[in-house]
Design an enzyme around this catalytic site. Structure first.
Site, PDB file in Angstrom:
ATOM      1  N   HIS A  14     -30.408  58.460  28.264  1.00 57.80           N
ATOM      2  CA  HIS A  14     -30.668  57.208  27.537  1.00 57.80           C
ATOM      3  C   HIS A  14     -32.032  56.708  27.969  1.00 57.80           C
ATOM      4  O   HIS A  14     -32.204  56.327  29.131  1.00 57.80           O
ATOM      5  CB  HIS A  14     -29.604  56.156  27.864  1.00 57.80           C
ATOM      6  CG  HIS A  14     -28.218  56.577  27.489  1.00 57.80           C
ATOM      7  ND1 HIS A  14     -27.664  56.273  26.259  1.00 57.80           N
ATOM      8  CD2 HIS A  14     -27.285  57.298  28.156  1.00 57.80           C
ATOM      9  CE1 HIS A  14     -26.440  56.793  26.197  1.00 57.80           C
ATOM     10  NE2 HIS A  14     -26.187  57.416  27.334  1.00 57.80           N
ATOM     11  N   HIS A 134     -18.562  61.768  22.756  1.00 58.79           N
ATOM     12  CA  HIS A 134     -18.087  60.943  23.875  1.00 58.79           C
ATOM     13  C   HIS A 134     -16.569  61.030  23.807  1.00 58.79           C
ATOM     14  O   HIS A 134     -15.945  60.406  22.963  1.00 58.79           O
ATOM     15  CB  HIS A 134     -18.579  59.496  23.742  1.00 58.79           C
ATOM     16  CG  HIS A 134     -18.147  58.637  24.898  1.00 58.79           C
ATOM     17  ND1 HIS A 134     -19.034  58.051  25.768  1.00 58.79           N
ATOM     18  CD2 HIS A 134     -16.906  58.298  25.342  1.00 58.79           C
ATOM     19  CE1 HIS A 134     -18.357  57.374  26.692  1.00 58.79           C
ATOM     20  NE2 HIS A 134     -17.073  57.509  26.455  1.00 58.79           N
ATOM     21  N   ASP A 242     -26.823  61.679  31.695  1.00 64.55           N
ATOM     22  CA  ASP A 242     -26.334  60.390  31.193  1.00 64.55           C
ATOM     23  C   ASP A 242     -26.956  59.249  31.994  1.00 64.55           C
ATOM     24  O   ASP A 242     -26.300  58.231  32.250  1.00 64.55           O
ATOM     25  CB  ASP A 242     -24.801  60.316  31.229  1.00 64.55           C
ATOM     26  CG  ASP A 242     -24.256  59.151  30.405  1.00 64.55           C
ATOM     27  OD1 ASP A 242     -25.018  58.577  29.612  1.00 64.55           O
ATOM     28  OD2 ASP A 242     -23.078  58.816  30.574  1.00 64.55           O
ATOM     29  N   HIS A 246     -29.640  49.748  32.864  1.00 60.32           N
ATOM     30  CA  HIS A 246     -29.406  48.429  32.274  1.00 60.32           C
ATOM     31  C   HIS A 246     -30.224  47.405  33.054  1.00 60.32           C
ATOM     32  O   HIS A 246     -30.347  47.529  34.277  1.00 60.32           O
ATOM     33  CB  HIS A 246     -27.922  48.052  32.351  1.00 60.32           C
ATOM     34  CG  HIS A 246     -27.055  48.835  31.420  1.00 60.32           C
ATOM     35  ND1 HIS A 246     -27.026  48.611  30.059  1.00 60.32           N
ATOM     36  CD2 HIS A 246     -26.192  49.857  31.642  1.00 60.32           C
ATOM     37  CE1 HIS A 246     -26.180  49.453  29.492  1.00 60.32           C
ATOM     38  NE2 HIS A 246     -25.659  50.227  30.425  1.00 60.32           N
TER      39      HIS A 246
END
Ligand code: DOR
Ligand code: ZN
Length: 338
Positions: A14, A134, A242, A246
């Site tokens: 990500h 997922h 992965d 954040h």
């Protein structure tokens, strides 16, 4: 002590958008070759045109990393049509990522009824595309959500025997066994954090929001099954970090979002874990297995190796306020930056 390894692929990352992208993308682009870029951005990547736009942004920020090769994805939702898939293929997007409804960050409105998606799966199979799943069943108990998804995985794999399916971030011993017994069209990614963490790291002492992710890290016996799978050299398992950063405000209640930021430390941690005696298995796990499954050339990996030295270093408490896995922890191996 110094070692050289082929540059790894990261088949699940990500890199986000905006300011966050500017902070985190270089950590991935600096160390990895082929990287599968996840589409669950705030502005989701839903079509080939979206993916091309996102690719342009990523390319404009990674000039200085010539060995980095992003592989774009689109997000498969109940609104995805056969036409969207065909257009994506024409835009050179070979991967679709499916999130079941509500199971993780930005997955609201995701798929609940999988049979409705069969025409999309059929088109992806015909186009030679890869379906990344997922694998968690909405509504099941959180520790069992992955295992509860295995029936659906089996159905899709059987019904579409030529569709390449990646079961992402496998986290349970039962799922590892299921992947091993399914045909060759099914493989799984394993993250660095699921190789390192167990549920105790999330809730065993003080609650640790920076170790909280989906699927939730499970029992030591599950972690052992993941390590055995990664060390086995089996072509069904390969690295997908992965890495999921954040900002600090999204790691505080009531907004604690799932995701572990591993990009800056992933390679050091992996070499620590595999050890100098398993470098062949490390190469299978980080290069050969994913290259075979995704039909990627390994030239990028072999001709742009990474040098590491054995010099213990302390993981920073944060990178521009984004807390990584194991802040303040010690890692033995470090990449020598070129
Ligand atoms: O922990 C996770 N974070 N798991 C996912 O599947 C998505 C990711 C994210 O995007 O934050
Ligand atoms: Zn992810």
């Amino acid at each position: 002590m110094e070692i050289t390894i082929w540059r790894p692929n990261d088949m699940h990352a990500h890199v986000r958008e905006g300011r966050m992208l500017e902070i985190v993308l270089p950590f991935t682009a600096r160390h990895f070759a082929h990287v599968v870029i996840m589409p669950n951005t705030t502005q989701p990547v839903l079509t080939g045109a979206d993916a091309q736009k996102y690719r342009t942004v990523i390319a404009s920020k990674t000039d200085q990393f010539p060995s980095f090769a992003p592989l774009m994805t689109i997000k498969i939702t109940p609104k995805t049509t056969v036409k969207i898939i065909k257009d994506a293929k024409r835009s050179n997007v070979m991967i679709g990522k499916l999130y079941p409804d509500g199971v993780t960050t930005n997955s609201a409105g995701g798929v609940r009824d999988f049979t409705v998606m069969d025409p999309v799966f059929q088109t992806m199979q015909d186009a030679g595309m890869v379906l990344c799943l997922h694998g968690e069943k909405p509504g099941a108990f959180s520790m069992d959500r992955e295992d509860a998804f295995l029936v659906e995985l089996g159905r899709i794999a059987k019904q579409f025997p030529k569709l390449r399916i990646v079961f992402e971030h496998v986290s349970s011993s039962r799922a590892v066994t299921a992947i091993q017994s399914l045909p060759e069209n099914v493989a799984a990614t394993i993250t660095v954090h699921h190789l390192v963490l167990s549920l105790d790291d999330v809730i065993g002492g003080n609650l640790n929001p920076h170790a909280f992710c989906k699927p939730i890290p499970k029992r030591p016996v599950d972690r052992k099954a993941l390590r055995d799978a990664a060390f086995s050299g089996s072509s069904k398992f390969f690295l997908g970090t992965d890495s999921a950063p954040h900002p600090p405000q999204h790691k505080v209640w009531p907004e604690i979002r799932p995701g572990v930021f591993t990009a800056p430390v992933a390679i050091g941690l992996l070499v620590d874990l595999f050890g100098e005696d398993r470098l062949d298995q490390l190469r299978a796990f980080t290069v050969h297995n994913s290259a075979k499954f995704y039909e990627l050339p390994v030239l990028l990996n072999s001709t742009n190796p990474l040098k590491l030295i054995r010099t213990p270093w302390v993981v920073p408490k944060d990178y521009s306020d984004i807390v990584p896995i194991m802040p303040g922890g010690t890692i033995n191996w470090q990449v020598v930056e070129a």
